[in-house]
Design a protein around this motif. Structure first.
Motif, short mmCIF file in Angstrom:
data_model
loop_
_atom_site.label_atom_id
_atom_site.label_comp_id
_atom_site.label_asym_id
_atom_site.label_seq_id
_atom_site.Cartn_x
_atom_site.Cartn_y
_atom_site.Cartn_z
N GLU A 246 74.11 -11.44 -65.59
CA GLU A 246 73.70 -10.62 -66.87
C GLU A 246 73.42 -8.51 -66.30
OE1 GLU A 246 70.81 -11.11 -69.91
OE2 GLU A 246 71.28 -9.85 -71.06
N PRO A 247 72.40 -8.71 -65.48
CA PRO A 247 72.20 -7.89 -64.80
C PRO A 247 73.21 -6.75 -64.73
CG PRO A 247 70.01 -9.38 -64.70
CD PRO A 247 71.48 -9.93 -65.30
N PHE A 248 74.08 -7.44 -63.62
CA PHE A 248 75.28 -7.01 -62.78
C PHE A 248 76.26 -6.51 -63.51
CE2 PHE A 248 78.90 -8.33 -59.74
CZ PHE A 248 78.64 -6.63 -59.45
N ALA A 254 78.15 -0.06 -66.38
CA ALA A 254 77.59 1.00 -66.55
C ALA A 254 78.42 1.94 -65.19
CB ALA A 254 76.14 1.16 -66.75
N SER A 255 78.22 1.43 -63.80
CA SER A 255 78.79 2.28 -62.63
C SER A 255 80.08 2.01 -62.50
CB SER A 255 77.98 1.33 -61.76
OG SER A 255 76.41 1.84 -62.89
N GLN A 256 81.19 1.82 -63.44
CA GLN A 256 82.95 1.59 -63.05
C GLN A 256 83.24 3.27 -62.33
OE1 GLN A 256 86.05 -0.15 -65.79
NE2 GLN A 256 83.70 -0.16 -66.80
N ALA A 257 82.68 4.35 -62.81
CA ALA A 257 83.60 4.68 -61.75
C ALA A 257 82.95 4.96 -60.09
CB ALA A 257 82.29 6.42 -62.36
N ARG A 258 81.60 4.46 -59.97
CA ARG A 258 81.08 4.43 -58.32
C ARG A 258 82.26 3.27 -57.96
NH1 ARG A 258 75.53 3.12 -57.53
NH2 ARG A 258 75.86 3.84 -55.54
N VAL A 259 81.97 1.87 -58.68
CA VAL A 259 82.61 0.98 -57.49
C VAL A 259 84.34 1.40 -58.10
CG1 VAL A 259 83.13 -1.88 -58.53
CG2 VAL A 259 80.77 -0.44 -58.92
N GLY A 282 80.12 -9.96 -70.07
CA GLY A 282 78.93 -9.53 -70.75
C GLY A 282 79.00 -10.48 -71.72
N ALA A 283 80.20 -10.87 -73.16
CA ALA A 283 80.32 -11.46 -73.94
C ALA A 283 79.34 -13.12 -73.93
CB ALA A 283 81.07 -11.38 -74.22
N LEU A 284 79.67 -13.18 -72.49
CA LEU A 284 78.59 -14.82 -72.17
C LEU A 284 77.06 -15.09 -71.86
CD1 LEU A 284 78.59 -17.78 -70.54
CD2 LEU A 284 78.63 -16.61 -69.08
#
Length: 367
Positions: A246-248, A254-259, A282-284
């Motif tokens: 979950e944290p990842f 929130a960090s798709q622009a970087r990855v 996230g749904a899981l």
């Protein structure tokens, strides 16, 4: 006569150029290049021309590089020593290369790396390629020491891919403040922790593809956030999409622009989630939160109920003791008197056994 003189001079010049090229090497003064490729060399050849800027000594049997290996080669900017079976690099081995910018030691067997192995005067080194270069896991500690002691503040590119690294020592890159690109692909890293990315605030690209990363806990996410300017590559890792993801998953959304490969990150375990996008995990995890909250509430309720039952039992026990206080007191007194009688009898027998007159009577009877 004049033509003959010109011919002699030309032959002398050609002879001097030819003589300046080491045996089994190819030299091009026009390209400022010397190549000694797959010639079964056992050491760096002597007599390399001073004009050399690009030096390729690859595919040989060189085991050791020392301070004497490259003396007098002030103009070399690109040095390739790949695929030579090099096992030891001594301190200041490259100090004589005053203009060295690119060093390739890939495909070697580095087992011993001395603390100042990569020291270059003027800190001119910009690229260091150590792909497939480390002999075993223990050599990474030598590498960490060398990266700290070799004055590599101006290094821009470091390639440590394909080395089977399972961990990164704490603050291994802390002295590489100018690093822009770090390649850690195709290793066996299972986590990022212990400030292993400390000091890389200017990093622009971090490649972690093809490792053994199953998730990024909070400490790992802090490591990634410590390089805020870097584009990240995290693909081809066996992500485990259980509640711990979950944290990842939240961070990734929130960090798709970087990855750069965020859309291609897939769950590998459990089987029911295989090939599911990590972004959708996230749904899981919301379900995990609900189950966890329900489990916590049930556990707390059980503890409260158990406490009430134990308290009630304790009150009943005290009440029973109170009702039987006289009988209990009488039993205690009786037990005390019985113990006292036993003790007095035991004490009396000891006194009789120790009476000397009794021993005299016994002696007389025997006579």
């Amino acid at each position: 006569m004049r033509d003959f003189t010109r011919g002699v001079v030309l032959c002398a010049l050609l002879g001097s150029v030819y003589a300046s090229c080491p045996p089994r090497c190819e030299c091009s003064e026009a390209a400022h290049t010397v190549k000694c490729v797959s010639k079964d060399l056992r050491s760096v050849p002597a007599g390399i021309p001073a004009y050399t800027r690009n030096l390729f000594i690859t595919g040989n049997q060189i085991r050791r590089i020392g301070p004497e290996s490259f003396k007098g080669l002030d103009n070399v900017t690109n040095l390739s020593l790949s695929n030579n079976r090099i096992s030891e690099v001594e301190s200041h081995a490259f100090s004589g290369l005053l203009r060295l910018r690119s060093l390739d030691l890939s495909n070697n067997q580095l087992a011993v790396i001395h603390p100042e192995a990569f020291t270059v005067l003027n800190q001119s080194l910009r690229e260091l390629n150590l792909s497939r270069a480390l002999y075993n896991h223990s050599s990474v500690m030598d590498l960490a020491s060398s990266l700290r002691w070799s004055s590599l503040g101006n290094l821009r590119v470091l390639d440590l891919s394909h080395n089977s690294l399972i961990y990164l020592p704490s603050r291994i890159f802390s002295h590489l403040s100018g690093l822009r690109r770090l390649q850690l692909a195709n290793n066996s890293l299972v986590a990022l922790h212990n400030a292993s990315l400390s000091g890389l605030e200017l990093l622009e690209e971090l490649d972690l593809t093809l490792n053994a990363l199953k998730t990024f806990p909070e400490e790992g996410l802090r490591e990634l956030d410590s390089v805020p300017r870097a584009s990240l590559l995290l693909g081809e890792n066996p992500f485990t999409c259980t509640c711990g993801i979950e944290p990842f998953a939240l961070w990734l959304n929130a960090s798709q622009a970087r990855v750069e490969d965020a859309d291609g990150l897939l769950c590998d375990f459990p089987a029911s989630m295989r090939n599911t996008s990590v972004l959708a995990a996230g749904a899981l995890t919301l379900g995990c939160h609900q189950r966890d909250a329900g489990a916590d509430l049930a556990l707390q309720t059980s503890y409260v109920f158990l406490g009430i039952v134990l308290g009630f039992i304790g009150l009943i026990f005290l009440f029973v003791l109170y009702l039987n206080r006289k009988g209990i007191k009488k039993r205690v007194y009786d037990l005390r008197d019985a113990c006292r009688e036993v003790w007095e009898g035991y004490h009396y027998r000891i006194e009789i056994d120790s009476d000397p007159r009794l021993s005299q009577v016994t002696t007389s009877a025997d006579v």
